[in-house]
Design a protein around this motif. Sequence first.
Motif, PDB file in Angstrom:
ATOM      1  N   ALA A 267       0.838  -1.195   0.000  1.00 55.71           N
ATOM      2  CA  ALA A 267       0.000   0.000   0.000  1.00 55.71           C
ATOM      3  C   ALA A 267       0.872   1.243   0.000  1.00 55.71           C
ATOM      4  CB  ALA A 267      -0.902  -0.009   1.233  1.00 55.71           C
ATOM      5  N   PRO A 268       0.332   2.373  -0.522  1.00 57.00           N
ATOM      6  CA  PRO A 268       1.105   3.623  -0.518  1.00 57.00           C
ATOM      7  C   PRO A 268       1.577   3.961   0.894  1.00 57.00           C
ATOM      8  CG  PRO A 268      -0.879   3.856  -1.846  1.00 57.00           C
ATOM      9  CD  PRO A 268      -0.982   2.530  -1.156  1.00 57.00           C
ATOM     10  N   GLY A 269       2.849   4.300   0.983  1.00 55.18           N
ATOM     11  CA  GLY A 269       3.416   4.645   2.280  1.00 55.18           C
ATOM     12  C   GLY A 269       4.168   3.508   2.939  1.00 55.18           C
ATOM     13  N   GLU A 270       3.880   2.257   2.515  1.00 57.20           N
ATOM     14  CA  GLU A 270       4.583   1.118   3.109  1.00 57.20           C
ATOM     15  C   GLU A 270       6.006   0.982   2.575  1.00 57.20           C
ATOM     16  OE1 GLU A 270       2.483  -2.531   2.866  1.00 57.20           O
ATOM     17  OE2 GLU A 270       0.682  -1.778   3.848  1.00 57.20           O
ATOM     18  N   GLY A 271       6.204   1.404   1.339  1.00 60.44           N
ATOM     19  CA  GLY A 271       7.541   1.331   0.759  1.00 60.44           C
ATOM     20  C   GLY A 271       7.872  -0.049   0.234  1.00 60.44           C
ATOM     21  N   LEU A 272       8.901  -0.106  -0.596  1.00 62.89           N
ATOM     22  CA  LEU A 272       9.347  -1.342  -1.202  1.00 62.89           C
ATOM     23  C   LEU A 272      10.802  -1.604  -0.841  1.00 62.89           C
ATOM     24  CD1 LEU A 272       7.832  -1.008  -4.788  1.00 62.89           C
ATOM     25  CD2 LEU A 272       7.432  -2.942  -3.280  1.00 62.89           C
ATOM     26  N   SER A 273      11.154  -2.863  -0.745  1.00 69.81           N
ATOM     27  CA  SER A 273      12.551  -3.231  -0.533  1.00 69.81           C
ATOM     28  C   SER A 273      13.398  -2.657  -1.667  1.00 69.81           C
ATOM     29  CB  SER A 273      12.671  -4.758  -0.506  1.00 69.81           C
ATOM     30  OG  SER A 273      13.993  -5.164  -0.752  1.00 69.81           O
ATOM     31  N   TRP A 274      14.659  -2.364  -1.359  1.00 73.81           N
ATOM     32  CA  TRP A 274      15.565  -1.825  -2.379  1.00 73.81           C
ATOM     33  C   TRP A 274      15.851  -2.837  -3.478  1.00 73.81           C
ATOM     34  CZ3 TRP A 274      17.661   2.838  -3.642  1.00 73.81           C
ATOM     35  CH2 TRP A 274      17.344   3.895  -2.802  1.00 73.81           C
ATOM     36  N   ALA A 275      15.491  -4.096  -3.266  1.00 69.88           N
ATOM     37  CA  ALA A 275      15.630  -5.092  -4.328  1.00 69.88           C
ATOM     38  C   ALA A 275      14.778  -4.701  -5.532  1.00 69.88           C
ATOM     39  CB  ALA A 275      15.220  -6.473  -3.819  1.00 69.88           C
ATOM     40  N   PHE A 276      13.633  -4.086  -5.271  1.00 69.21           N
ATOM     41  CA  PHE A 276      12.757  -3.634  -6.364  1.00 69.21           C
ATOM     42  C   PHE A 276      13.470  -2.591  -7.220  1.00 69.21           C
ATOM     43  CE2 PHE A 276       9.894  -0.262  -7.840  1.00 69.21           C
ATOM     44  CZ  PHE A 276       9.072  -0.976  -8.707  1.00 69.21           C
ATOM     45  N   TRP A 277      14.014  -1.570  -6.575  1.00 65.77           N
ATOM     46  CA  TRP A 277      14.646  -0.479  -7.322  1.00 65.77           C
ATOM     47  C   TRP A 277      15.896  -0.961  -8.041  1.00 65.77           C
ATOM     48  CZ3 TRP A 277      11.253   3.106  -7.808  1.00 65.77           C
ATOM     49  CH2 TRP A 277      10.340   3.345  -6.778  1.00 65.77           C
ATOM     50  N   GLY A 278      16.635  -1.856  -7.396  1.00 65.03           N
ATOM     51  CA  GLY A 278      17.837  -2.382  -8.037  1.00 65.03           C
ATOM     52  C   GLY A 278      17.525  -3.123  -9.321  1.00 65.03           C
ATOM     53  N   VAL A 279      16.531  -4.011  -9.273  1.00 67.17           N
ATOM     54  CA  VAL A 279      16.160  -4.779 -10.467  1.00 67.17           C
ATOM     55  C   VAL A 279      15.496  -3.881 -11.503  1.00 67.17           C
ATOM     56  CG1 VAL A 279      14.759  -6.684 -11.338  1.00 67.17           C
ATOM     57  CG2 VAL A 279      15.941  -6.913  -9.143  1.00 67.17           C
ATOM     58  N   LEU A 280      14.631  -2.982 -11.048  1.00 68.00           N
ATOM     59  CA  LEU A 280      13.916  -2.096 -11.964  1.00 68.00           C
ATOM     60  C   LEU A 280      14.879  -1.279 -12.823  1.00 68.00           C
ATOM     61  CD1 LEU A 280      11.321  -0.704 -12.985  1.00 68.00           C
ATOM     62  CD2 LEU A 280      11.527   0.881 -11.048  1.00 68.00           C
ATOM     63  N   GLN A 341       9.540 -10.667   1.768  1.00 66.59           N
ATOM     64  CA  GLN A 341       9.408  -9.254   1.391  1.00 66.59           C
ATOM     65  C   GLN A 341      10.349  -8.899   0.245  1.00 66.59           C
ATOM     66  OE1 GLN A 341      10.407  -6.478   4.489  1.00 66.59           O
ATOM     67  NE2 GLN A 341       9.764  -4.688   3.323  1.00 66.59           N
ATOM     68  N   ASP A 342      11.609  -9.305   0.359  1.00 68.03           N
ATOM     69  CA  ASP A 342      12.577  -9.007  -0.698  1.00 68.03           C
ATOM     70  C   ASP A 342      12.260  -9.789  -1.970  1.00 68.03           C
ATOM     71  OD1 ASP A 342      14.025  -7.233   0.876  1.00 68.03           O
ATOM     72  OD2 ASP A 342      15.337  -8.803   1.667  1.00 68.03           O
ATOM     73  N   GLN A 343      11.782 -11.023  -1.805  1.00 68.07           N
ATOM     74  CA  GLN A 343      11.423 -11.822  -2.975  1.00 68.07           C
ATOM     75  C   GLN A 343      10.281 -11.172  -3.746  1.00 68.07           C
ATOM     76  OE1 GLN A 343       9.322 -16.104  -3.679  1.00 68.07           O
ATOM     77  NE2 GLN A 343      11.091 -16.108  -2.314  1.00 68.07           N
ATOM     78  N   ASP A 344       9.263 -10.709  -3.039  1.00 67.69           N
ATOM     79  CA  ASP A 344       8.140 -10.026  -3.697  1.00 67.69           C
ATOM     80  C   ASP A 344       8.603  -8.747  -4.382  1.00 67.69           C
ATOM     81  OD1 ASP A 344       6.485 -12.003  -2.821  1.00 67.69           O
ATOM     82  OD2 ASP A 344       5.476 -10.813  -1.275  1.00 67.69           O
ATOM     83  N   ALA A 345       9.485  -8.003  -3.700  1.00 72.70           N
ATOM     84  CA  ALA A 345       9.991  -6.748  -4.273  1.00 72.70           C
ATOM     85  C   ALA A 345      10.795  -7.028  -5.538  1.00 72.70           C
ATOM     86  CB  ALA A 345      10.847  -6.010  -3.251  1.00 72.70           C
ATOM     87  N   ALA A 346      11.659  -8.049  -5.497  1.00 73.82           N
ATOM     88  CA  ALA A 346      12.458  -8.388  -6.676  1.00 73.82           C
ATOM     89  C   ALA A 346      11.559  -8.856  -7.822  1.00 73.82           C
ATOM     90  CB  ALA A 346      13.474  -9.471  -6.320  1.00 73.82           C
ATOM     91  N   THR A 347      10.510  -9.616  -7.487  1.00 72.96           N
ATOM     92  CA  THR A 347       9.569 -10.064  -8.516  1.00 72.96           C
ATOM     93  C   THR A 347       8.873  -8.887  -9.171  1.00 72.96           C
ATOM     94  OG1 THR A 347       9.180 -12.177  -7.386  1.00 72.96           O
ATOM     95  CG2 THR A 347       7.475 -11.419  -8.911  1.00 72.96           C
ATOM     96  N   LEU A 348       8.421  -7.935  -8.369  1.00 75.70           N
ATOM     97  CA  LEU A 348       7.804  -6.723  -8.929  1.00 75.70           C
ATOM     98  C   LEU A 348       8.812  -5.957  -9.779  1.00 75.70           C
ATOM     99  CD1 LEU A 348       5.746  -5.438  -5.859  1.00 75.70           C
ATOM    100  CD2 LEU A 348       4.830  -6.386  -7.994  1.00 75.70           C
ATOM    101  N   GLY A 349      10.073  -5.939  -9.341  1.00 75.66           N
ATOM    102  CA  GLY A 349      11.116  -5.280 -10.127  1.00 75.66           C
ATOM    103  C   GLY A 349      11.306  -5.947 -11.475  1.00 75.66           C
ATOM    104  N   VAL A 350      11.273  -7.294 -11.498  1.00 75.13           N
ATOM    105  CA  VAL A 350      11.387  -8.025 -12.760  1.00 75.13           C
ATOM    106  C   VAL A 350      10.228  -7.694 -13.684  1.00 75.13           C
ATOM    107  CG1 VAL A 350      11.329 -10.319 -13.825  1.00 75.13           C
ATOM    108  CG2 VAL A 350      12.744  -9.933 -11.808  1.00 75.13           C
TER     109      VAL A 350
END
Length: 378
Positions: A267-280, A341-350
């Motif tokens: 949700a907005p405000g919860e933030g994403l793991s940096w794995a998302f930004w790295g992969v993105l 959490q990091d796995q979900d973030a990396a998946t969203l990044g992919v």
Amino acid sequence: MMVLRSERFAAALLLVAAAVGLLVANTSAGPAVLSFSHTDVGPAPFHLSVAHWVQDGLLAIFFFAVSVELQFELTRGELSNVRRAVQPAIAALGGVVVPVVIYLAVTAGHDVAAGWPVPTATDVAFALGVLAVFGRGLPGGVRAFLLALAIIDDIVGIVLIAVLYASDLRWGMLALALVAVAVFAVLSRMLGGRGHVPIAVAMGVVAVAAWCFMYLSGVHPTIAGVLLGLAMAQGPALRTRHALEPWINALILPVFAFFAALVVIPAPGEGLSWAFWGVLVALPVGKLVGISGAAWISQRTIGRHGEQFAVPDLVAVAALGGIGFTVSLLLASLAFAGSAQDQDAATLGVLAGSVVALVLGAALVAWRAAVARRKEIV
């Protein structure tokens, strides 16, 4: 049946399946579907969740087909000639190293360095599908270059999976898996004569045994599919791949994409793991810079005697290389197996990074194809 073999169909269905998985996970049905994906089934010691059966079991069939194509390309195809292979090999190297560097730079100071392998992969089926849709008129060498590049990328991905994600290695089970692969190879060379049906059945049993032993050895079981595809006699292997292709395109890869994309968006405000930004960032940007830069350098140095491509064509191919999807999704699940959490973030990044690469690649390919068609008219 022909449509099920189409690169365009495979790419479209893969994208739709991932989109549906992401959508379902974020609706009221999401908790029930996620719970089902985590339900354990199967006898001990193969008591795996439904999602893991898809990832470890079904995807082994996909890797079998990939390795059959790899065997063909290494012996009779684009990679059988050193002069033709050198440029895509160097380009692939750039497309692996630069995304890793970018990922580590973006995530510096955050505890997600384990995700560095995620942006190294290129989805060969997806990239070729986009090229088929938007690349009408491009020189045939462009497709061959992309195919060779993506296959070399697959080799890197396979090696990373085999080396990085083996756990509690059991050498006895690994030896039994290799014995099963050897038996499979011998049986495949007996096909074609009388009594081939019992031999084919025996090969199926031995292939399942190889998968089981590989799983028990601690090596990721998809490697069993890789070894079986490389070991099988080429004629039967190509026929088997041809028979499996519609099932892989229409069922195996979409089912995997659906389950891999079952990720709840924060949700907005919860933030994403940096794995998302790295992969993105690393997937579309790293591949674009790494592949095009390395390919350009190779054309002007050791690869100057091979086929030459215009720089904009190299950039278009490099953009398509940023479509990670299948192998990147698998690497994301393996790299962050201990952190949901990091796995979900990396998946969203992919998913996000692949969509960026898809849009950019499609636009560049369409532009270069239009230029090529205008030159033919003139």
